[in-house]
Design an enzyme around this catalytic site. Sequence first.
Site, PDB file in Angstrom:
ATOM      1  N   GLY A 210      34.630 -34.152 -16.280  1.00  0.00           N
ATOM      2  CA  GLY A 210      34.089 -35.366 -16.882  1.00  0.00           C
ATOM      3  C   GLY A 210      35.194 -36.345 -17.243  1.00  0.00           C
TER       4      GLY A 210
ATOM      5  CB  ALA B 209      27.874 -33.261 -24.038  1.00  0.00           C
TER       6      ALA B 209
ATOM      7  CB  THR C 159      26.228 -37.483 -22.032  1.00  0.00           C
ATOM      8  OG1 THR C 159      26.418 -37.474 -20.611  1.00  0.00           O
ATOM      9  CG2 THR C 159      27.275 -36.629 -22.704  1.00  0.00           C
TER      10      THR C 159
ATOM     11  CG  ASP D 293      27.584 -43.630 -31.252  1.00  0.00           C
ATOM     12  OD1 ASP D 293      27.941 -42.893 -30.310  1.00  0.00           O
ATOM     13  OD2 ASP D 293      26.840 -44.618 -31.085  1.00  0.00           O
TER      14      ASP D 293
ATOM     15  CE1 TYR E   1      24.529 -36.678 -26.124  1.00  0.00           C
ATOM     16  CE2 TYR E   1      24.612 -38.782 -27.281  1.00  0.00           C
ATOM     17  CZ  TYR E   1      25.256 -37.741 -26.632  1.00  0.00           C
ATOM     18  OH  TYR E   1      26.618 -37.757 -26.507  1.00  0.00           O
TER      19      TYR E   1
ATOM     20  CD1 TRP F  58      28.680 -47.169 -27.949  1.00  0.00           C
ATOM     21  CD2 TRP F  58      29.276 -49.270 -27.490  1.00  0.00           C
ATOM     22  NE1 TRP F  58      27.763 -47.998 -28.538  1.00  0.00           N
ATOM     23  CE2 TRP F  58      28.091 -49.292 -28.281  1.00  0.00           C
ATOM     24  CE3 TRP F  58      29.839 -50.492 -27.092  1.00  0.00           C
ATOM     25  CZ2 TRP F  58      27.460 -50.475 -28.671  1.00  0.00           C
ATOM     26  CZ3 TRP F  58      29.219 -51.665 -27.489  1.00  0.00           C
ATOM     27  CH2 TRP F  58      28.042 -51.666 -28.257  1.00  0.00           C
TER      28      TRP F  58
END
Length: 291
Positions: free
Chosen positions: A11, A67, A69, A109, A132, A157
Amino acid sequence: MKKILVTGCNGQLGRAIRKEYAASDVEFINTDVVEGEGVVSLDITDVDAVLKLVRAEKPDVIINCAAHTNVDKCEEQWDLAYKINAIGPRNLSIAATEVDAKMIHVSTDYVFEGNGTRPYTEFDAPNPVSAYGKTKLEGENFVKEFAKKHFILRTAWLYGDGKNFVKTMLALAENHDELNVVCDQVGTPTSAVELAKMIHYLEGTENYGTFHATCEGDTNWADFAEAIFKRAGKNVKVNHVTSKQYKEMNPASANRPAYSILEDYMIKLTSDFVMADWQDALDVYMKELLG
């Protein structure tokens, strides 16, 4: 020689970590879902598989970059999201404690509701609103419960060497003169390179706990898109649309935090380490990307 086991090594962050440590005396055990050259196949949702590998390799550090995501897909795939985002970190934490390894876990976040009026610090109570975010928060809780020596880094982000917002915008610019981009969701674009630097820094310390790890400054998605096009010399008009308008155009999309600005408060309270400003980090990334 220090041994570091990385999950999700293919990743964006996994790649950035390998580059960050390139000059260091480190042996990497690179793992991902699919086996490849120099990559060991590891299903982090399988506790026996995790324990077997960690017992055999005895790493000094485990860095979990794996993860689920895809925020929208997580809404449809709760079980899978829990397995990857919560059970996976639990398994890695159990294994880390068994071999006395440091456990570094990357969170998000999205553990916050996203309706704040000031940057979230590590002392603010999480309250996720998406699948998530909820599964990632459970992952954090498991790491705290089972990993004796842990660092939890919440980022946001993220972009790097892989699929991300910057590359999506540049691809769309090839055949669009104008694009609709959400303007009422604010946060901080964070370079995987900068996050890897913070991981490297913390890994060498005993400064354990939960840290926010985003670049400095903030923006919204529409302004971020404009910053990307400006640096790439692309003449694309960005239409600033609200989250409500976007939801009407894309009804299957998950709820996203309107306010995602994290303050890297703990790292500032406990060290002199500071991540780069998001615009400076974007300059570096774009120069490398565009050559």
